[in-house]
Motif scaffolding. Structure first.
Motif, PDB file in Angstrom:
ATOM      1  N   GLY A 221       0.978  -1.204   0.000  1.00  0.00           N
ATOM      2  CA  GLY A 221      -0.004   0.064  -0.288  1.00  0.00           C
ATOM      3  C   GLY A 221       0.883   1.171  -0.108  1.00  0.00           C
ATOM      4  N   LEU A 222       0.247   2.488  -0.187  1.00  0.00           N
ATOM      5  CA  LEU A 222       1.182   3.595  -0.368  1.00  0.00           C
ATOM      6  C   LEU A 222       1.420   3.911   1.002  1.00  0.00           C
ATOM      7  N   GLY A 223       0.887   3.419   2.343  1.00  0.00           N
ATOM      8  CA  GLY A 223       1.271   3.707   3.702  1.00  0.00           C
ATOM      9  C   GLY A 223       2.662   3.380   3.663  1.00  0.00           C
ATOM     10  N   THR A 224       3.593   2.573   2.996  1.00  0.00           N
ATOM     11  CA  THR A 224       4.785   2.250   2.843  1.00  0.00           C
ATOM     12  C   THR A 224       5.552   3.691   2.869  1.00  0.00           C
ATOM     13  N   PHE A 225       5.115   4.588   2.094  1.00  0.00           N
ATOM     14  CA  PHE A 225       5.882   5.923   1.965  1.00  0.00           C
ATOM     15  C   PHE A 225       5.386   6.883   2.995  1.00  0.00           C
ATOM     16  N   HIS A 312      16.659   2.914   2.742  1.00  0.00           N
ATOM     17  CA  HIS A 312      15.251   3.394   3.028  1.00  0.00           C
ATOM     18  C   HIS A 312      15.243   4.824   3.570  1.00  0.00           C
ATOM     19  N   LEU A 313      14.041   5.353   3.438  1.00  0.00           N
ATOM     20  CA  LEU A 313      14.098   6.911   4.024  1.00  0.00           C
ATOM     21  C   LEU A 313      14.254   7.119   5.511  1.00  0.00           C
ATOM     22  N   PRO A 314      15.086   8.272   5.736  1.00  0.00           N
ATOM     23  CA  PRO A 314      15.348   8.552   6.954  1.00  0.00           C
ATOM     24  C   PRO A 314      14.166   8.522   7.869  1.00  0.00           C
ATOM     25  N   GLU A 315      14.199   7.851   9.149  1.00  0.00           N
ATOM     26  CA  GLU A 315      13.078   8.027   9.978  1.00  0.00           C
ATOM     27  C   GLU A 315      11.849   7.227   9.663  1.00  0.00           C
ATOM     28  N   SER A 316      11.915   6.228   8.804  1.00  0.00           N
ATOM     29  CA  SER A 316      10.790   5.579   8.129  1.00  0.00           C
ATOM     30  C   SER A 316      10.730   4.145   9.087  1.00  0.00           C
ATOM     31  N   THR A 317       9.690   3.576   8.946  1.00  0.00           N
ATOM     32  CA  THR A 317       9.502   2.240   9.544  1.00  0.00           C
ATOM     33  C   THR A 317      10.098   1.361   9.082  1.00  0.00           C
ATOM     34  N   LEU A 318      10.805   1.302   7.896  1.00  0.00           N
ATOM     35  CA  LEU A 318      11.449   0.316   7.307  1.00  0.00           C
ATOM     36  C   LEU A 318      12.682   0.503   7.553  1.00  0.00           C
ATOM     37  N   VAL A 319      13.514   1.595   7.564  1.00  0.00           N
ATOM     38  CA  VAL A 319      14.832   1.915   8.389  1.00  0.00           C
ATOM     39  C   VAL A 319      14.756   1.190   9.918  1.00  0.00           C
ATOM     40  N   MET A 320      13.696   1.227  10.686  1.00  0.00           N
ATOM     41  CA  MET A 320      13.377   0.876  11.846  1.00  0.00           C
ATOM     42  C   MET A 320      13.403  -0.774  12.047  1.00  0.00           C
ATOM     43  N   LEU A 321      12.824  -1.342  10.788  1.00  0.00           N
ATOM     44  CA  LEU A 321      12.425  -2.637  10.586  1.00  0.00           C
ATOM     45  C   LEU A 321      14.005  -3.332  10.332  1.00  0.00           C
ATOM     46  N   VAL A 322      14.605  -2.470   9.549  1.00  0.00           N
ATOM     47  CA  VAL A 322      16.246  -3.125   9.260  1.00  0.00           C
ATOM     48  C   VAL A 322      17.030  -2.876  10.693  1.00  0.00           C
ATOM     49  N   SER A 323      16.869  -2.013  11.492  1.00  0.00           N
ATOM     50  CA  SER A 323      17.489  -1.731  12.502  1.00  0.00           C
ATOM     51  C   SER A 323      17.108  -2.919  13.677  1.00  0.00           C
ATOM     52  N   LEU A 332      23.095   2.615  10.704  1.00  0.00           N
ATOM     53  CA  LEU A 332      23.167   3.761  10.603  1.00  0.00           C
ATOM     54  C   LEU A 332      24.707   4.045  10.167  1.00  0.00           C
ATOM     55  N   HIS A 333      25.672   3.205  10.678  1.00  0.00           N
ATOM     56  CA  HIS A 333      26.873   3.303  10.185  1.00  0.00           C
ATOM     57  C   HIS A 333      27.025   2.891   8.778  1.00  0.00           C
ATOM     58  N   ALA A 334      26.346   1.716   8.341  1.00  0.00           N
ATOM     59  CA  ALA A 334      26.327   1.414   7.101  1.00  0.00           C
ATOM     60  C   ALA A 334      25.749   2.386   6.062  1.00  0.00           C
ATOM     61  N   TYR A 335      24.687   3.044   6.649  1.00  0.00           N
ATOM     62  CA  TYR A 335      24.016   4.117   5.633  1.00  0.00           C
ATOM     63  C   TYR A 335      25.079   5.374   5.595  1.00  0.00           C
ATOM     64  N   GLU A 336      25.691   5.796   6.463  1.00  0.00           N
ATOM     65  CA  GLU A 336      26.680   6.745   6.454  1.00  0.00           C
ATOM     66  C   GLU A 336      27.882   6.524   5.519  1.00  0.00           C
ATOM     67  N   TYR A 343      26.446   5.770  -2.922  1.00  0.00           N
ATOM     68  CA  TYR A 343      25.607   4.658  -3.444  1.00  0.00           C
ATOM     69  C   TYR A 343      24.202   5.464  -3.725  1.00  0.00           C
ATOM     70  N   ARG A 344      23.440   4.911  -4.625  1.00  0.00           N
ATOM     71  CA  ARG A 344      22.160   5.444  -5.012  1.00  0.00           C
ATOM     72  C   ARG A 344      21.016   4.869  -4.047  1.00  0.00           C
ATOM     73  N   PHE A 345      20.151   5.847  -3.649  1.00  0.00           N
ATOM     74  CA  PHE A 345      19.010   5.590  -2.524  1.00  0.00           C
ATOM     75  C   PHE A 345      17.677   5.099  -2.822  1.00  0.00           C
ATOM     76  N   PHE A 346      16.996   4.474  -2.292  1.00  0.00           N
ATOM     77  CA  PHE A 346      15.421   4.050  -2.359  1.00  0.00           C
ATOM     78  C   PHE A 346      15.104   3.451  -3.574  1.00  0.00           C
ATOM     79  N   SER A 347      14.077   3.556  -4.146  1.00  0.00           N
ATOM     80  CA  SER A 347      13.403   2.441  -5.142  1.00  0.00           C
ATOM     81  C   SER A 347      14.162   2.031  -6.227  1.00  0.00           C
ATOM     82  N   PHE A 348      14.915   3.031  -7.008  1.00  0.00           N
ATOM     83  CA  PHE A 348      15.580   2.797  -8.039  1.00  0.00           C
ATOM     84  C   PHE A 348      17.261   2.538  -7.603  1.00  0.00           C
ATOM     85  N   GLY A 349      17.578   2.512  -6.483  1.00  0.00           N
ATOM     86  CA  GLY A 349      18.717   2.898  -6.050  1.00  0.00           C
ATOM     87  C   GLY A 349      19.662   1.296  -5.767  1.00  0.00           C
TER      88      GLY A 349
END
Length: 355
Positions: A221-225, A312-323, A332-336, A343-349
């Protein structure tokens, strides 16, 4: 109360949304897919030590072992973005299909919303598709009843566009690039993007190595964003999505467990499906349900052993899941590091492997 629930509740009290922020330069948000799906970069992380390796996605096969099972979400994205007009004034209306309510009615986002009151008609294309607003919901979404000749999905294929995420400003040249090569069950409002990196040839090589391929379905669903607006993560309410496991997939997963193999999820949607449907003893059976599972640090995983995912987007539920899976500090170190290495980020990244 179970120990898992106790640790989850303790974490919910401890963490705030801002604890999952990272700084991302806007130019690193991928606007278009790469020419070759599997040539994207892959940041592989040992989730126990946090150690990182820089690879390409076609190297993913090196991280999979014979006897493992790769679990993929086979949901297919609806070309759900429809551009129409009001028949009397000609004013432009954009409608985004969210959920099939049956009887030719859909829950939709519409803009401009103020023009889409009950009884308002909309015409799409040259009139092959017409819609009438039948209800305005509490959250502002509209219920639209459609009128058309033939098969609705075929009408959509000719008139609709892919509902790309709001951070993608470029027009997509090939609509299939926002579908996985194994997509088959139509129903998502957004792609399960971790799977976009796979080619049919890469999947064949993975199978030839002795790794099982299994499919689940979760209609995204669009709730993912939807951003997390609550200061405390415990106050965020997750959207519900329909997910299901077939008998065939349940059998493969149970056999994998019995034989000591790992369950490797492709994407957070596959992860949320398995964690929503797994039995308490770690076994699976064919089931379907609506899930609003919210996974954040403190959660004890019952189904997943390794994860392939995008950034995933900062402060998103998906970053929380991965964490929750690999540790907030490690992630967060890996993202830094990914930002530093461009690296290229998000859907086409680009992608991550956490194992």
């Amino acid at each position: 109360m179970s120990k898992n629930m106790e640790s989850v509740q303790a974490a919910a009290c401890r963490y705030k949304t801002k604890d999952f922020w990272y700084d991302l330069p806007e130019e690193l948000i991928a606007q278009t897919p790469l020419q070759k799906r599997d040539s994207s970069r892959l940041l592989a992380m040992n989730r126990k030590t946090g150690e990182l390796e820089h690879k390409h996605f076609y190297d993913i096969i090196d991280y999979l072992n014979p006897g493992d099972t790769l679990v993929m979400n086979d949901s297919r994205v609806l070309p759900a973005r429809l551009m129409g007009h009001r028949p009397v004034t000609g004013g432009a209306i954009e409608v985004l299909l969210l959920r099939d309510l049956g009887n030719q009615e859909w829950e939709c986002l519409a803009k401009p919303g103020r023009k889409m009151q009950v009884g308002q008609e909309v015409v799409f294309g040259d009139g092959q598709l017409k819609g009438t607003v039948t209800a305005v919901q509490e959250d502002g979404n509209r219920v639209v009843k459609f009128d058309y000749e033939g098969i609705f999905l075929e009408v959509l294929e000719s008139l609709g566009k892919m509902p790309l995420p709001p951070y993608i400003k470029e027009e997509l040249q090939d609509q299939e690039r926002y579908q996985t090569v194994y997509s088959r069950e139509v129903g998502s409002a957004a792609a399960p993007t971790a799977g976009l990196h796979f080619t049919k040839e890469l999947l064949q090589k993975i199978q030839d190595k002795g790794i099982n391929l299994a499919y689940v379905t979760l209609h995204v669903g669009l709730g993912t964003f939807r951003p997390v607006k609550a200061e405390n993560i415990s106050e965020h309410h997750m959207h519900s999505e329909l997910c299901m496991i077939s008998q065939e997939t349940a059998d493969v997963l149970n056999r994998t467990r019995q034989q000591g193999g790992r369950i490797v999820c492709v994407g957070t949607t596959s992860c949320r499906t398995l964690e929503s449907l797994v039995n308490d003893d770690g076994t699976f059976e064919p089931r379907s349900r609506w899930t609003d599972i919210f996974i954040f640090p403190g959660y004890q995983f019952k189904a997943m052993d390794a994860l392939i995912t995008n950034f995933h987007l900062p402060e998103s539920t998906l970053v929380m899941l991965v964490s929750a899976f690999a540790g907030r500090d490690h992630v967060l170190h890996a993202y830094e590091e990914a930002v530093k290495e461009r690296y290229r980020f998000f859907s086409f990244g680009d992608a991550m492997y956490l194992g």
